[in-house]
Design a protein around this motif. Structure first.
Motif, short mmCIF file in Angstrom:
data_model
loop_
_atom_site.label_atom_id
_atom_site.label_comp_id
_atom_site.label_asym_id
_atom_site.label_seq_id
_atom_site.Cartn_x
_atom_site.Cartn_y
_atom_site.Cartn_z
N LEU A 61 0.84 -1.20 0.00
CA LEU A 61 0.00 0.00 0.00
C LEU A 61 0.87 1.25 0.00
O LEU A 61 0.63 2.19 -0.75
N ALA A 62 1.91 1.24 0.83
CA ALA A 62 2.82 2.40 0.89
C ALA A 62 3.58 2.56 -0.43
O ALA A 62 3.76 3.68 -0.92
N THR A 64 2.53 1.65 -3.35
CA THR A 64 1.58 2.16 -4.35
C THR A 64 1.36 3.65 -4.16
O THR A 64 1.37 4.42 -5.14
N ARG A 65 1.19 4.09 -2.91
CA ARG A 65 1.02 5.53 -2.66
C ARG A 65 2.23 6.30 -3.17
O ARG A 65 2.09 7.39 -3.74
N LYS A 68 2.03 6.51 -6.95
CA LYS A 68 0.93 7.34 -7.43
C LYS A 68 1.07 8.81 -7.04
O LYS A 68 0.33 9.65 -7.54
N SER A 69 1.98 9.12 -6.13
CA SER A 69 2.17 10.52 -5.75
C SER A 69 3.37 11.14 -6.44
O SER A 69 3.64 12.34 -6.27
N ARG A 74 3.21 8.17 -11.65
CA ARG A 74 1.79 8.10 -11.28
C ARG A 74 0.91 7.48 -12.36
O ARG A 74 -0.17 6.97 -12.05
N ALA A 96 -5.55 3.03 -1.83
CA ALA A 96 -4.15 3.46 -1.92
C ALA A 96 -3.78 3.91 -3.33
O ALA A 96 -2.70 4.47 -3.54
N GLY A 97 -4.67 3.65 -4.29
CA GLY A 97 -4.40 4.11 -5.65
C GLY A 97 -4.19 3.00 -6.66
O GLY A 97 -3.92 3.27 -7.84
N CYS A 98 -4.33 1.75 -6.23
CA CYS A 98 -4.19 0.65 -7.18
C CYS A 98 -5.30 0.75 -8.24
O CYS A 98 -6.41 1.18 -7.95
#
Ligand code: MN
Length: 130
Positions: A61-62, A64-65, A68-69, A74, A96-98
């Motif tokens: 999750l981290a 992916t964040r 994506k940031s 991204r 998380a942006g997946c």
């Protein structure tokens, strides 16, 4: 040849995913940690990132964040590999942006077709003017 980055710390899961992808004609990059995965993603900008969520250190999750940031990464398509029974993994992955998720253990019969679909969908989305 399309490139898929697989970020997965479980060796058997990694071998299975890599085997299916390579047989299906993908170039595969492997990382067994979130940190290593991020560095490969930044360096090679793969067509697809398959992201295990539970990883030692920085989890999926981290990672992916982080992808994506960052403006440089991204737009990469990130698909979570989630534990089959864990519905919360799926919602957390999307939060998380997946861009989607696939359940583990993977279904060997349909896995390559799903990967192909995610890559095609990402290419189509890129063509839509915004
Ligand atoms: Mn794991």
């Amino acid at each position: 040849m399309k490139t898929v980055l697989v970020i997965e710390d479980n060796r058997l899961n990694m071998e299975l995913v890599v085997d299916v992808l390579e047989v299906s004609g993908y170039k595969v990059l492997r990382a067994s940690s979130g940190e290593n995965g991020l560095s490969l993603a930044r360096r090679y900008l793969p067509d697809l990132v398959l992201m295990d969520l539970s990883l030692p250190g920085m989890d999926g999750l981290a990672a992916t964040r982080a992808l994506k940031s960052d403006p440089a990464t991204r737009k990469l398509t990130v698909i979570a590999l989630t534990a089959h029974a864990m519905r919360s993994d799926q919602t957390n992955a999307l939060a998380a942006g997946c861009d989607g998720y696939l359940s583990k253990p993977i279904d060997v019969k349909t896995f390559a077709a799903r990967i192909e679909w995610f890559i095609a969908a990402a290419a189509l989305a890129d063509e839509v003017p915004n």
